[in-house]
Design an enzyme around this catalytic site. Structure first.
Site, PDB file in Angstrom:
ATOM      1  CB  SER A 220       1.121 -13.653   7.780  1.00  0.00           C
ATOM      2  OG  SER A 220       0.760 -12.331   8.156  1.00  0.00           O
ATOM      3  CE1 TYR A 233       0.703 -11.824   2.225  1.00  0.00           C
ATOM      4  CE2 TYR A 233      -0.026 -11.307   4.454  1.00  0.00           C
ATOM      5  CZ  TYR A 233       0.975 -11.658   3.567  1.00  0.00           C
ATOM      6  OH  TYR A 233       2.260 -11.850   4.035  1.00  0.00           O
TER       7      TYR A 233
END
Length: 328
Positions: A220, A233
């Site tokens: 990501s 995250y």
């Protein structure tokens, strides 16, 4: 300094002001000439913000998204890049995972579709794979459970007789408005899914992969740049990047390549099942492209990194697909 030096300095300053006057005049004449809409540079037009306000409960339902994510890439012509392969994809029921499953099938691979509990979405992905003329197997389970990882790999081998490509893609994401709101339980769930899940799947799969195989992980942009509201995250995505670099080095002598695709905002159930409805309506507008990616815009990178025809000399790399850098 002598007069000649001073005169030269004055002349240069006059020249700079002349250049500035020219640009100022052009600015006044043109106003704001920058296009205000989203960038459309793909094979077909893609939806752009503002989107309808919407919020979902986890893990999210692709069928309920408005507009529906584009995953089938009708412009993509298969050419046997994964001919005869078998691939296992986690989080393959929807979003990026579904788009990857479809393109893998179009390139000649059978596909195992792992999901948590999105049964209807998983069946749509299965039908899409079978429509490409390839076999599909749906498995429901929790990637943070090592027993499920082992069972998924065994089921793949039993069904297809081989395992060539592993795509650890399943993820848990939930923002926190303040650091104090990040509970141990929340933190633990994120790490169990995003880090333990990746470890469990690779641990189970690698012993059965042969020379020419590939692991393509989903990272990501948050693992590259961080995110103030996605503390846990972002930590896991940065960990995935480091894990892939290390595992790629470790497995290179066995001919197994390990790489990462690191997307920016993508129109999938992951974010509407995290962000509030107002934030979802403007999702992706902060990128240079001024819109989120559609899953079919990300999936070709997985084909590229999975195929030994295309990326045989690439391992331990991170491929960002973030819609351009929006910083100053």
């Amino acid at each position: 300094m002598d007069d000649k030096t001073h005169a030269r300095a004055d002349a240069v300053a006059d020249h700079e002001r002349a250049i500035q006057r020219d640009i100022d005049a052009r600015d006044r004449a043109s106003g704001d000439a920058t296009p205000s809409g989203a960038v459309q540079a793909g094979a077909r037009p893609y939806p752009e913000p503002p989107f309808p306000r919407q919020h979902q409960t986890k893990p999210g339902d692709e069928a309920a998204l408005d507009p529906a994510p584009l995953y089938d890439a009708p412009f993509w012509k298969g050419s046997g890049k994964l001919d005869g392969f078998a691939a296992l994809i986690t989080g393959a029921d929807s979003g990026i995972g579904r788009a990857v499953a479809v393109l893998f099938a179009r390139e000649g691979s059978d596909v195992v579709i792992c999901h948590l509990d999105e049964d209807a979405d998983a069946e749509i992905t299965k039908a899409a794979v079978e429509a490409e003329g390839r076999r599909a197997l749906v498995l429901k389970g929790d990637v943070s459970d090592p027993a499920f990882a082992e069972a998924a790999v065994k089921a793949t081998l039993d069904a297809f007789g081989r395992l060539d490509v592993l795509v650890p893609n399943a993820a848990f994401q939930e923002h926190v408005p303040a650091f104090e709101d990040l509970t141990y339980d929340h933190f633990d769930r994120t790490l169990k899914t995003n880090l333990y899940g990746y470890f469990n799947m690779t641990k189970a799969a690698v012993p059965h992969m042969r020379n020419g195989g590939a692991v393509v992980m989903t990272g990501s942009v948050t693992g590259l740049q961080g995110n103030k509201d996605l503390l846990d995250y972002s930590l896991t995505k940065g960990g995935i990047h480091a894990y892939a670099r290390s595992l790629g080095t470790h497995l290179a002598p066995r001919g197994i390549r390990v790489n990462v695709v690191a997307p920016g905002p993508v129109w999938t159930p992951l974010n509407p099942a995290d962000k509030d409805a107002e934030a979802v309506s403007e999702f992706g507008s902060q990128t240079v492209m001024k819109r989120p990616a559609q899953p079919e815009e990300i999936a070709p990178a997985y084909v590229f990194l999975a195929s030994p025809q295309m990326s045989s000399y690439i391992t331990g790399e991170i491929l960002p697909i973030i819609g351009g850098y929006s910083g100053g």
